[in-house]
Scaffold this active site. Structure first.
Site, PDB file in Angstrom:
ATOM      1  N   HIS A 225     -67.805  92.889  48.771  1.00 43.68           N
ATOM      2  CA  HIS A 225     -68.031  94.334  48.754  1.00 43.68           C
ATOM      3  C   HIS A 225     -67.673  94.910  47.396  1.00 43.68           C
ATOM      4  O   HIS A 225     -66.797  94.396  46.690  1.00 43.68           O
ATOM      5  CB  HIS A 225     -67.259  95.025  49.870  1.00 43.68           C
ATOM      6  CG  HIS A 225     -65.794  94.725  49.916  1.00 43.68           C
ATOM      7  ND1 HIS A 225     -64.849  95.466  49.227  1.00 43.68           N
ATOM      8  CD2 HIS A 225     -65.092  93.759  50.568  1.00 43.68           C
ATOM      9  CE1 HIS A 225     -63.643  94.978  49.464  1.00 43.68           C
ATOM     10  NE2 HIS A 225     -63.761  93.933  50.272  1.00 43.68           N
TER      11      HIS A 225
ATOM     12  N   ASP B 104     -66.619  98.140  46.900  1.00 37.74           N
ATOM     13  CA  ASP B 104     -65.648  99.225  46.953  1.00 37.74           C
ATOM     14  C   ASP B 104     -64.217  98.710  47.013  1.00 37.74           C
ATOM     15  O   ASP B 104     -63.967  97.540  47.338  1.00 37.74           O
ATOM     16  CB  ASP B 104     -65.917 100.130  48.153  1.00 37.74           C
ATOM     17  CG  ASP B 104     -65.845  99.391  49.492  1.00 37.74           C
ATOM     18  OD1 ASP B 104     -66.248  98.213  49.546  1.00 37.74           O
ATOM     19  OD2 ASP B 104     -65.401  99.991  50.489  1.00 37.74           O
TER      20      ASP B 104
ATOM     21  N   GLU C 287     -67.239  99.079  52.559  1.00 42.66           N
ATOM     22  CA  GLU C 287     -66.731  98.052  53.476  1.00 42.66           C
ATOM     23  C   GLU C 287     -65.373  98.426  54.045  1.00 42.66           C
ATOM     24  O   GLU C 287     -65.097  98.195  55.229  1.00 42.66           O
ATOM     25  CB  GLU C 287     -66.644  96.711  52.740  1.00 42.66           C
ATOM     26  CG  GLU C 287     -66.275  95.538  53.626  1.00 42.66           C
ATOM     27  CD  GLU C 287     -64.776  95.196  53.633  1.00 42.66           C
ATOM     28  OE1 GLU C 287     -64.396  94.234  54.309  1.00 42.66           O
ATOM     29  OE2 GLU C 287     -63.996  95.919  52.955  1.00 42.66           O
TER      30      GLU C 287
ATOM     31  N   ASP D  20     -58.914  92.908  46.115  1.00 47.78           N
ATOM     32  CA  ASP D  20     -59.743  93.022  47.317  1.00 47.78           C
ATOM     33  C   ASP D  20     -60.853  94.022  47.041  1.00 47.78           C
ATOM     34  O   ASP D  20     -60.661  95.222  47.198  1.00 47.78           O
ATOM     35  CB  ASP D  20     -58.873  93.465  48.495  1.00 47.78           C
ATOM     36  CG  ASP D  20     -59.655  93.714  49.762  1.00 47.78           C
ATOM     37  OD1 ASP D  20     -60.783  93.209  49.878  1.00 47.78           O
ATOM     38  OD2 ASP D  20     -59.149  94.450  50.636  1.00 47.78           O
TER      39      ASP D  20
END
Length: 388
Positions: free
Chosen positions: A88, A90, A151, A118
């Site tokens: 992802h 974001d 996400e 992340d």
């Protein structure tokens, strides 16, 4: 067919270049629904690596800046089934003003922002792995990137993705806190439960006898619910309690919201039913009412141990001298939604720690191994299919 260790693509992964790339991506401020800056970066970077790309319109469903990105790179051998890598774009919180700190081989932020490992670490590793594939000259099949938006709030971008744009059917998502080598075969079913508890509002001094506190009704219901770890396959949580107007007013309504996750669809449904029935019984006993709404988040997945995706990871990990291991998780990822929509994929560990906090970090070793394993997966995928 064994991979040639002398010319392995993983050996072309440049640790220093990958580290710099990760820090560059981490500093791009693009929290959920605000991914335009990452998209612009990729619109420039991906064609230089031989990708053609297009965006869908998923963002129109949630007022985002940009849709999911699907990028395609022709392989040297079109007889090999295409393989996708997903992550992802974001982050859970803004990374504006991110100042990375490296200490004892670990990358942190300075403690005033998240790090964004992340999942910018996976994105950086994917880009470096493709460069390593190019530099090594190893034969390979077509490669696809499925890069989602929004996400973090609940796999929203993947939920609204235009799956007709994806050409590949199998792939990997590096998005777990386990060290590189972790292979997650099983993910949970998940649903939210919303309970609107109704009592009767009244002023504590003027007409308290007419009041019926919705908060007290809800509190009794919550006390009687099974919550926390229900069994080794099921978790239940209440995360939102919202209600009341003034301290002098007996509250006439309150909203309670929670979430249930389970590897078993039957256990998920049973837990949701128990929570609903308990609140209904308590509300009725106390002269109140409750309206319950169940909202499906995503379905579970369960990939067999003998699937070629699993075998390929085990062989690729061995080739870069990383120990692989099989596991399962009650954490959700885009893996759940992609599997639900006809793609077959598994989640892999890349070793970020303390995500969604200012203590987030990732070791340089895990970052580099993510790049190496991605390159090794592409090469091993080719070897396994060419051999068969």
């Amino acid at each position: 067919m064994k991979m040639n260790q002398v010319t392995s693509a993983a050996e072309y992964v440049n640790a220093e270049r990958l580290q710099e790339l990760f820090l560059e991506l981490a500093k791009i401020n693009a929290p959920s629904t605000k991914e335009q800056l990452v998209a612009e970066y990729l619109k420039d970077a991906l064609p230089k690596l031989g990708f053609t790309l297009e965006f869908d319109n998923a963002h129109e469903k949630f007022d985002g800046e940009v849709g999911n990105l699907i990028a395609w790179r022709e392989g040297t051998d079109l007889t090999i089934p295409p393989l996708f890598f997903s992550t992802h774009m974001d982050t859970v919180l803004p990374t504006e003003g991110l100042k990375p700190v490296i200490k004892d081989g670990i990358i942190y932020s300075d403690g005033t922002t998240i790090l964004g490992a992340d999942d910018r670490a996976a994105l950086a590793a994917y880009l470096e792995a493709i460069q390593a594939i190019i530099d090594s000259g190893v034969p390979h099949g077509p490669i696809e990137f499925i890069l989602t938006v929004n996400e973090q709030p609940g796999l929203v971008g993947a939920t609204y993705m235009d799956y007709s744009k994806a050409k590949s059917k199998t792939g990997y998502i590096f998005d777990s806190s386990g060290d590189v080598g972790q292979i997650i075969l099983k993910g949970p079913y998940s649903s939210r439960i919303w309970m609107e508890v109704q009592g009767k509002a009244a002023h504590i001094a003027l007409n308290a006898e007419e009041g019926n506190s919705a908060i007290l009704i809800a509190a009794e219901g919550l006390a009687k619910m099974r919550l926390g770890e229900i069994d080794d396959e099921t978790l239940a949580n209440i995360g939102i309690i919202r209600g009341g107007e003034l301290t002098s007013i007996i509250p006439g309504s309150v909203t309670i919201a929670g979430e249930v996750r389970s590897f078993s669809k039957e256990k998920l449904d049973a837990q949701l039913k128990q929570m609903e029935e308990v609140m209904e019984q308590v509300a009725e006993k106390n002269g109140g009412k409750v309206q319950v709404r169940i909202e499906k988040k995503y379905l579970g997945f369960d990939i067999p141990k003998d699937d070629i995706l699993v075998k390929t990871v085990e062989e690729a990990a061995k080739s870069i001298k990383v120990n692989s291991y099989l596991t399962e998780t009650l954490g959700g990822a885009d893996t759940n939604v992609l599997n639900e929509n006809g793609l077959t994929c598994i989640t892999l560990g890349l070793g970020f720690q303390n995500i969604h906090s200012f203590r987030e970090c990732i070791s340089i070793e895990n970052l580099v191994n993510t790049g190496k394993l991605t390159a090794a997966l592409i090469e091993q995928w080719y070897a396994n299919h060419k051999n068969s």
